[in-house]
Design a protein around this motif. Sequence first.
Motif, PDB file in Angstrom:
ATOM      1  N   GLU A 168      42.677  88.849 -31.670  1.00 14.01           N
ATOM      2  CA  GLU A 168      41.813  89.056 -30.507  1.00 14.01           C
ATOM      3  C   GLU A 168      42.108  88.030 -29.419  1.00 14.01           C
ATOM      4  O   GLU A 168      42.123  88.358 -28.223  1.00 14.01           O
ATOM      5  CB  GLU A 168      40.348  88.974 -30.913  1.00 14.01           C
ATOM      6  N   ILE A 171      45.209  89.151 -27.613  1.00 14.26           N
ATOM      7  CA  ILE A 171      44.914  90.320 -26.773  1.00 14.26           C
ATOM      8  C   ILE A 171      44.235  89.869 -25.483  1.00 14.26           C
ATOM      9  O   ILE A 171      44.531  90.390 -24.392  1.00 14.26           O
ATOM     10  CB  ILE A 171      44.021  91.324 -27.536  1.00 14.26           C
ATOM     11  N   GLU A 172      43.341  88.901 -25.593  1.00 14.58           N
ATOM     12  CA  GLU A 172      42.666  88.382 -24.404  1.00 14.58           C
ATOM     13  C   GLU A 172      43.665  87.747 -23.438  1.00 14.58           C
ATOM     14  O   GLU A 172      43.545  87.897 -22.205  1.00 14.58           O
ATOM     15  CB  GLU A 172      41.598  87.369 -24.813  1.00 14.58           C
ATOM     16  N   GLN A 225      42.219  98.326 -23.908  1.00 15.70           N
ATOM     17  CA  GLN A 225      40.892  98.814 -24.283  1.00 15.70           C
ATOM     18  C   GLN A 225      40.900  99.438 -25.669  1.00 15.70           C
ATOM     19  O   GLN A 225      39.957  99.264 -26.447  1.00 15.70           O
ATOM     20  CB  GLN A 225      40.403  99.831 -23.238  1.00 15.70           C
ATOM     21  N   TYR A 228      40.869  96.688 -28.260  1.00 19.11           N
ATOM     22  CA  TYR A 228      39.511  96.157 -28.470  1.00 19.11           C
ATOM     23  C   TYR A 228      38.673  97.129 -29.313  1.00 19.11           C
ATOM     24  O   TYR A 228      37.887  96.718 -30.166  1.00 19.11           O
ATOM     25  CB  TYR A 228      38.829  95.907 -27.121  1.00 19.11           C
ATOM     26  N   SER A 229      38.847  98.424 -29.073  1.00 19.35           N
ATOM     27  CA  SER A 229      38.135  99.420 -29.869  1.00 19.35           C
ATOM     28  C   SER A 229      38.558  99.348 -31.330  1.00 19.35           C
ATOM     29  O   SER A 229      37.724  99.434 -32.243  1.00 19.35           O
ATOM     30  CB  SER A 229      38.405 100.823 -29.307  1.00 19.35           C
ATOM     31  N   LEU A 231      39.633  96.710 -32.856  1.00 24.50           N
ATOM     32  CA  LEU A 231      39.043  95.493 -33.423  1.00 24.50           C
ATOM     33  C   LEU A 231      37.607  95.761 -33.886  1.00 24.50           C
ATOM     34  O   LEU A 231      37.185  95.288 -34.949  1.00 24.50           O
ATOM     35  CB  LEU A 231      39.062  94.362 -32.402  1.00 24.50           C
ATOM     36  N   ASN A 232      36.857  96.509 -33.089  1.00 28.14           N
ATOM     37  CA  ASN A 232      35.482  96.855 -33.489  1.00 28.14           C
ATOM     38  C   ASN A 232      35.470  97.713 -34.751  1.00 28.14           C
ATOM     39  O   ASN A 232      34.621  97.530 -35.638  1.00 28.14           O
ATOM     40  CB  ASN A 232      34.774  97.592 -32.347  1.00 28.14           C
TER      41      ASN A 232
END
Length: 293
Positions: A168, A171-172, A225, A228-229, A231-232
């Motif tokens: 993460e 990715i940021e 995006q 990030y999805s 990761l959730n």
Amino acid sequence: MNSMTGYGRGEFVGETYSIKVEIRSVNNRFTDVNIRLPHILFPFEEGIRRAIKSAVARGKLDVYINLKKDPSCAATVQLNKSLAQAYLNALEDFYHESKFHSMPRPRFIDILEMDGVLELVEGEDDENIYKAGLFQALEEALTNLLEMRRNEGENLKASMINDRSALEGIIEQVATRAPQVIEDNRRSLKDRVERELKDVALDEGRLATELAIMSDKLAIDEEIQRLYSHLNQFDSIIQTKEPAGRKLDFLIQEFNREINTIGSKTSDADSLNLVVEMKSIVEKLREQTQNIE
């Protein structure tokens, strides 16, 4: 979350027999159960298999079952009375009819030594004698196996959570660099077009439109995006008490798909280095996922 690697041992000790059950498990795409057991216990093989499959969702399991019987209960000695009487009658007749009256008369102990008078009879086992002890030992072995798989799973989970956090963070960094990378790409394209067509009158409006289209094609907002999805989704799957290996394996493929797309859209050296770092972490997650039930 459980690992597919583990070992469990169970034992039953009775008055006339003992049974030891050992189970070793490693990773496998499906549930593969191999059972080695004595011939007398063959009738219970399918029941053993069902018990294991009801407790374990995935993995290759080797099951070893050892039966030891009390030797004193394994056979009986029988006296062939009719044969002993026949020997006795024959010897008595011979004694009375012979001229050797000075010799001692036949004794019972002598008769017992005659061939066939005493017979060692192997007992015929009833497999049901061993059923209760077998499944008690199996239950203990499964309990120990599952405990070890849970412990291994918790260790894997902790390691994967750390790797997920590292992913993460990268990715940021990619997301932070993305606008500048797009602007750099747009400027590079514009300079290249103007350089190649310096002697040609350019329609600035048309050029701006084409550059906008090209920049849009190189944009990575959607990929970020989706990462990030993912990761959730990872967070949700890894906390479940249900078998998670197959879901995580599919999700890891999706991570790779988005990261490869980002890599194909950028020529920025720093961003490409970040892509390499992301792929390295995802590969580590993939290897860990291979051992999750």
